[in-house]
Scaffold this motif. Structure first.
Motif, PDB file in Angstrom:
ATOM      1  N   ASP A 113       0.808  -1.219   0.000  1.00 63.94           N
ATOM      2  CA  ASP A 113       0.000   0.000   0.000  1.00 63.94           C
ATOM      3  C   ASP A 113       0.842   1.270   0.000  1.00 63.94           C
ATOM      4  OD1 ASP A 113       1.050   0.042   2.537  1.00 63.94           O
ATOM      5  OD2 ASP A 113      -0.869  -0.261   3.565  1.00 63.94           O
ATOM      6  N   GLY A 114       2.171   1.131   0.037  1.00 63.91           N
ATOM      7  CA  GLY A 114       3.047   2.289  -0.035  1.00 63.91           C
ATOM      8  C   GLY A 114       3.117   3.129   1.218  1.00 63.91           C
ATOM      9  N   GLU A 115       2.486   2.687   2.312  1.00 61.58           N
ATOM     10  CA  GLU A 115       2.470   3.504   3.521  1.00 61.58           C
ATOM     11  C   GLU A 115       3.869   3.730   4.084  1.00 61.58           C
ATOM     12  OE1 GLU A 115       0.227   5.314   5.271  1.00 61.58           O
ATOM     13  OE2 GLU A 115      -0.959   5.044   3.452  1.00 61.58           O
ATOM     14  N   HIS A 116       4.782   2.790   3.821  1.00 62.17           N
ATOM     15  CA  HIS A 116       6.142   2.956   4.322  1.00 62.17           C
ATOM     16  C   HIS A 116       6.849   4.148   3.681  1.00 62.17           C
ATOM     17  CE1 HIS A 116       6.375   0.525   0.661  1.00 62.17           C
ATOM     18  NE2 HIS A 116       7.567   1.062   0.492  1.00 62.17           N
ATOM     19  N   ALA A 117       6.317   4.622   2.542  1.00 59.43           N
ATOM     20  CA  ALA A 117       6.941   5.743   1.840  1.00 59.43           C
ATOM     21  C   ALA A 117       6.293   7.082   2.183  1.00 59.43           C
ATOM     22  CB  ALA A 117       6.872   5.517   0.334  1.00 59.43           C
ATOM     23  N   ARG A 118       5.246   7.051   3.029  1.00 60.38           N
ATOM     24  CA  ARG A 118       4.583   8.307   3.394  1.00 60.38           C
ATOM     25  C   ARG A 118       5.517   9.134   4.283  1.00 60.38           C
ATOM     26  NH1 ARG A 118      -0.950   9.874   3.934  1.00 60.38           N
ATOM     27  NH2 ARG A 118      -1.610   7.711   3.560  1.00 60.38           N
ATOM     28  N   VAL A 119       5.687  10.411   3.920  1.00 61.05           N
ATOM     29  CA  VAL A 119       6.560  11.299   4.695  1.00 61.05           C
ATOM     30  C   VAL A 119       5.800  12.461   5.315  1.00 61.05           C
ATOM     31  CG1 VAL A 119       8.637  10.715   3.396  1.00 61.05           C
ATOM     32  CG2 VAL A 119       7.176  12.581   2.599  1.00 61.05           C
ATOM     33  N   GLY A 120       4.491  12.554   5.050  1.00 64.03           N
ATOM     34  CA  GLY A 120       3.713  13.630   5.638  1.00 64.03           C
ATOM     35  C   GLY A 120       2.361  13.772   4.995  1.00 64.03           C
ATOM     36  N   MET A 121       1.655  14.821   5.416  1.00 60.71           N
ATOM     37  CA  MET A 121       0.340  15.156   4.869  1.00 60.71           C
ATOM     38  C   MET A 121       0.351  16.622   4.455  1.00 60.71           C
ATOM     39  SD  MET A 121      -1.534  12.367   5.073  1.00 60.71           S
ATOM     40  CE  MET A 121      -3.212  13.005   4.880  1.00 60.71           C
ATOM     41  N   THR A 122      -0.518  16.970   3.547  1.00 66.67           N
ATOM     42  CA  THR A 122      -0.626  18.350   3.110  1.00 66.67           C
ATOM     43  C   THR A 122      -2.078  18.674   2.797  1.00 66.67           C
ATOM     44  OG1 THR A 122       0.206  20.000   1.517  1.00 66.67           O
ATOM     45  CG2 THR A 122      -0.294  17.819   0.656  1.00 66.67           C
ATOM     46  N   GLU A 123      -2.395  19.953   2.873  1.00 63.50           N
ATOM     47  CA  GLU A 123      -3.712  20.399   2.425  1.00 63.50           C
ATOM     48  C   GLU A 123      -3.603  20.747   0.952  1.00 63.50           C
ATOM     49  OE1 GLU A 123      -7.018  22.981   4.497  1.00 63.50           O
ATOM     50  OE2 GLU A 123      -5.616  24.326   3.485  1.00 63.50           O
ATOM     51  N   MET A 124      -4.372  20.054   0.144  1.00 62.39           N
ATOM     52  CA  MET A 124      -4.322  20.244  -1.293  1.00 62.39           C
ATOM     53  C   MET A 124      -5.699  20.672  -1.787  1.00 62.39           C
ATOM     54  SD  MET A 124      -3.422  17.433  -4.226  1.00 62.39           S
ATOM     55  CE  MET A 124      -5.133  17.000  -4.501  1.00 62.39           C
ATOM     56  N   TYR A 125      -5.717  21.450  -2.864  1.00 63.70           N
ATOM     57  CA  TYR A 125      -6.975  21.901  -3.440  1.00 63.70           C
ATOM     58  C   TYR A 125      -7.197  21.216  -4.786  1.00 63.70           C
ATOM     59  CZ  TYR A 125      -7.103  25.649   0.012  1.00 63.70           C
ATOM     60  OH  TYR A 125      -7.158  26.362   1.191  1.00 63.70           O
ATOM     61  N   ALA A 126      -8.407  20.734  -5.001  1.00 59.71           N
ATOM     62  CA  ALA A 126      -8.841  20.197  -6.288  1.00 59.71           C
ATOM     63  C   ALA A 126     -10.198  20.806  -6.586  1.00 59.71           C
ATOM     64  CB  ALA A 126      -8.932  18.676  -6.247  1.00 59.71           C
ATOM     65  N   GLU A 127     -10.318  21.461  -7.734  1.00 63.30           N
ATOM     66  CA  GLU A 127     -11.535  22.211  -8.059  1.00 63.30           C
ATOM     67  C   GLU A 127     -11.833  23.230  -6.970  1.00 63.30           C
ATOM     68  OE1 GLU A 127     -12.904  21.952 -10.951  1.00 63.30           O
ATOM     69  OE2 GLU A 127     -11.621  20.267 -11.537  1.00 63.30           O
ATOM     70  N   SER A 128     -10.752  23.835  -6.439  1.00 69.43           N
ATOM     71  CA  SER A 128     -10.813  24.880  -5.399  1.00 69.43           C
ATOM     72  C   SER A 128     -11.332  24.377  -4.063  1.00 69.43           C
ATOM     73  CB  SER A 128     -11.667  26.080  -5.869  1.00 69.43           C
ATOM     74  OG  SER A 128     -11.146  26.647  -7.053  1.00 69.43           O
ATOM     75  N   ALA A 129     -11.516  23.062  -3.921  1.00 67.21           N
ATOM     76  CA  ALA A 129     -11.998  22.496  -2.659  1.00 67.21           C
ATOM     77  C   ALA A 129     -10.810  21.904  -1.896  1.00 67.21           C
ATOM     78  CB  ALA A 129     -13.036  21.416  -2.916  1.00 67.21           C
ATOM     79  N   PRO A 130     -10.707  22.188  -0.576  1.00 67.43           N
ATOM     80  CA  PRO A 130      -9.581  21.667   0.203  1.00 67.43           C
ATOM     81  C   PRO A 130      -9.715  20.170   0.480  1.00 67.43           C
ATOM     82  CG  PRO A 130     -11.079  22.881   1.618  1.00 67.43           C
ATOM     83  CD  PRO A 130     -11.595  23.059   0.228  1.00 67.43           C
TER      84      PRO A 130
END
Length: 683
Positions: free
Chosen positions: A612-629
């Motif tokens: 699942d690739g979780e071992h490569a997760r280094v953080g979280m971010t707030e991202m916008y798609a269609e101007s929605a957070p």
């Protein structure tokens, strides 16, 4: 150890890929370009990438260079002062051109025709004449030729182009003209049309030869500067230059025919993208190379790069083999603006380039760019180039806020608008090389590379339906990596207009044998072993003004070649135009391409283990798609393993590129460590 170094000098960054010839492993580096003196950025990059590999100067066996010296000279018109020698009566050949105007009827009223690269006052007629069958009707008037060359030298020309009528059939008069020029001025650069383009159609031959002469001093100077800087710094590799058709040529050959290097950078990207896609089982691909200044797109069918025999750079038609690439002014550095006349948002083609760059670079740029918009939307990390370049979100927000105020939008909405517009521009370019050519993009995979390509590819694939998106490892330097996947290449051609019939076979076979001998001699000079020769010809029906290029195996020449090639002509003409004319067929041009093998191996596949690739997760971010957070995971690409699967939204970072996975999509790492982006099932 034996390493091959590939260098792609772009408008914003210089990309370097150092590859081990034995196992295909590589080390990459990306440094800001130095437009004022490209060698400075190149040398800095070489030092960095060699230090990362722990290699010394003795380990570097070869260097492959994608140069922009020629195309920059053409686009900026900062090339040589060119004199032109033509057959008596043909002084206005560059001005008459093809007598074509843009648009119907009165399109000529708005036509802004650029001045030719050779001024009319520097174009001199020389009494001589060769017939179309190669018969010399009148030898060159040596006294008149000497007088003309002397006048050009006294006028201060840097190079001379010699374009005599029908010299493709017999180059004797042109070659004598070069001998006379070197008698008068031994160091004068001379380009002969019979060397540059030995094909009929006088205007195209003249325009290409003059362009070759125009860029010759610029390319020669750039290569000399680089070789001098490398030698002074202790590096002594054999230098090859990438051709516009994706092959390699020696530095010496590049100085003689620099017009063949005009599109060297984009050609490497397409070659590399196709090699990696085919390795993963995809032979039909669209390529997307988005850098800081421009975006290049191309289509590859059945594992073959599309080669165009003629291209246009600026306003100049060049009949040289080149990868069929379309470029638009859309890149990470493209500037967003609201022109007073239309009061609507526009993006590009103007670019912030490397200096001062986007506002978030903190180098003095204040205008909002695509990179600033992506950073504000949470689609870029705060650091690039492995931490060497920090991005300033505050500066990006300030730049876009001023634009948003003009539009009456929130800052995030303006940033989303910038990204949407540049996505539509690139989608339009992809439609141009697919839909408008009768190709269904849904039957193609999309290979995304360049520093900004993987950031926008998911959205483009959603617009066009061209899944999966393939993002190769080190996608930001794939153009440079592509230089490692090709070998030496050259094209040998001859115009021979004959009716396609058994009566012409003997002459055609003899001409092909002569071309094969020329190709073999070139391969020996370039020290290329294991090369293959590819045969093709241009054919048409009687009284047609265009030809179709048809490839065939050499073995077919020994049998009823005329019947087999005639059937191919009819089939291709019916497929393209829906009918076959009731007229005899003609052979127009004969052609042989010499292809040397690539000397660098592609890496072997790795074992696939679902994860699942979780071992490569280094953080979280707030991202916008269609101007929605949205909350999106940040993953380190170098930690992902073959078989890992991530669901969007996700941001996958590496030193030279950032990949965006949109909501409703997933990314899978294949056995070759490519990221494959696809829509989730059920969407």
């Amino acid at each position: 150890m034996a390493y091959v170094l590939a260098i792609d000098v772009g408008g914003t960054f210089t990309d370097l890929v150092l590859t081990d010839q034995h196992n295909g492993s590589h080390v990459v580096s990306k440094t800001p370009s130095t437009p004022a003196d490209p060698a400075v950025g190149v040398l800095e990059g070489i030092r960095r990438v060699m230090a990362r590999a722990g290699a010394s100067a003795d380990d570097l066996s070869a260097l492959r260079l994608g140069t922009t010296a020629g195309v920059n000279a053409l686009l900026t018109r900062r090339g040589a002062r060119v004199g032109l020698l033509v057959t008596e009566g043909f002084r206005e050949i560059l001005h008459l051109a093809r007598s074509q105007t843009p648009g119907p009827l009165v399109g000529w009223l708005n036509m802004d025709k650029s001045e030719p690269l050779a001024d009319l006052e520097l174009t001199i007629e020389v009494p001589e004449r060769c017939r179309a069958d190669g018969t010399v009707e009148r030898p060159i008037d040596e006294a008149a030729a000497r007088s003309a060359i002397t006048a050009l030298v006294e006028a201060g020309v840097d190079a001379v182009a010699v374009v005599f009528l029908h010299s493709y059939a017999n180059p004797e008069n042109e070659r004598r003209g070069r001998e006379l020029a070197h008698d008068i001025a031994p160091r004068l650069a001379v380009s002969l049309s019979s060397d540059v383009l030995p094909e009929y159609r006088e205007y195209e031959r003249a325009a290409t030869t003059v362009a070759n002469a125009f860029v010759m001093p610029a390319v020669s100077h750039a290569l000399a500067e680089l070789e001098g800087s490398l030698t002074a710094d202790g590096w002594r590799p054999a230098i090859s230059v990438v051709r516009s058709d994706g092959g390699l040529m020696s530095a010496h050959a590049a100085v003689e025919r620099p017009v063949s290097t005009i599109l060297s950078g984009p050609s490497g990207g397409v070659a590399g993208a196709l090699a990696l896609a085919c390795q993963s089982g995809f032979s039909n691909v669209l390529t997307l190379d988005m850098g800081g200044t421009s975006t290049d797109v191309s289509a590859c069918i059945d594992g073959q790069v599309a080669i165009a025999r003629e291209t246009v750079v600026g306003d100049f038609p060049l009949r040289v083999p080149s990868v069929d690439v379309r470029s638009i002014g859309a890149g990470g550095g493209s500037i967003a603006s609201v022109p007073e006349a239309i009061r609507a948002l526009r993006v590009g083609p103007q670019s912030a380039g490397a200096q001062p760059g986007p506002a978030c670079y903190g180098r003095g740029g204040v205008e909002p760019t695509v990179t600033d918009a992506n950073l504000l939307l949470g689609r870029l990390p705060d650091e690039l180039l492995g931490g060497e370049m920090r991005l300033d979100r505050t500066r990006a927000a300030e730049a876009i806020a001023s634009l948003a105020a003009q539009l009456g939008l929130e800052t995030v909405e303006a940033a989303q608008g910038i990204v949407d517009i540049v996505d539509e521009s690139m989608a339009g370019a992809l439609r141009l090389i697919s839909v408008e050519r009768g190709l269904d993009p849904r039957r193609f995979a999309l290979v995304a590379f360049g520093g900004a390509g993987p950031l926008h590819a998911n959205a483009l694939a959603a617009l066009l339906g061209c899944f999966p998106v393939i993002v190769p490892p080190s996608a930001g330097v794939l153009s440079a990596y592509g230089f490692q996947t090709v070998g030496h290449r050259a094209t040998f051609t001859r115009t021979m207009i004959r009716e396609l019939s058994p009566a012409s076979l003997t002459e055609i076979r003899a001409a092909f044998a002569q071309l094969a001998a020329e190709a073999s001699a070139w391969l020996e000079r370039e020290r290329v072993d294991g090369a293959a020769l590819a045969y093709s010809c241009d054919l048409r029906f009687l009284r047609q003004g265009y030809e179709l290029e048809i490839s065939f195996p050499e073995s077919q020449l020994a049998a009823r070649w005329d019947a087999a090639i005639g059937e191919r002509l009819c089939a291709d003409h019916r497929r393209l135009y829906g009918f076959v004319p009731d007229a005899p067929a003609e052979v127009v041009n004969l052609r042989i391409e010499a292809h040397g093998p690539a000397t660098v191996r592609l890496p072997e596949p790795t074992p696939v283990t679902p994860g699942d690739g979780e071992h490569a997760r280094v953080g979280m971010t707030e991202m916008y798609a269609e101007s929605a957070p949205l909350r999106a995971g940040i993953f380190a690409r170098n930690e992902l393993q073959a078989g890992d699967r991530l669901s969007g939204p996700a941001v996958i970072t590496e030193d030279d590129a950032t990949t965006l996975v949109l909501p409703g999509h997933r990314a899978t790492v294949d056995a070759h460590l490519n990221l494959l982006l696809e829509a989730d099932e059920g969407l």
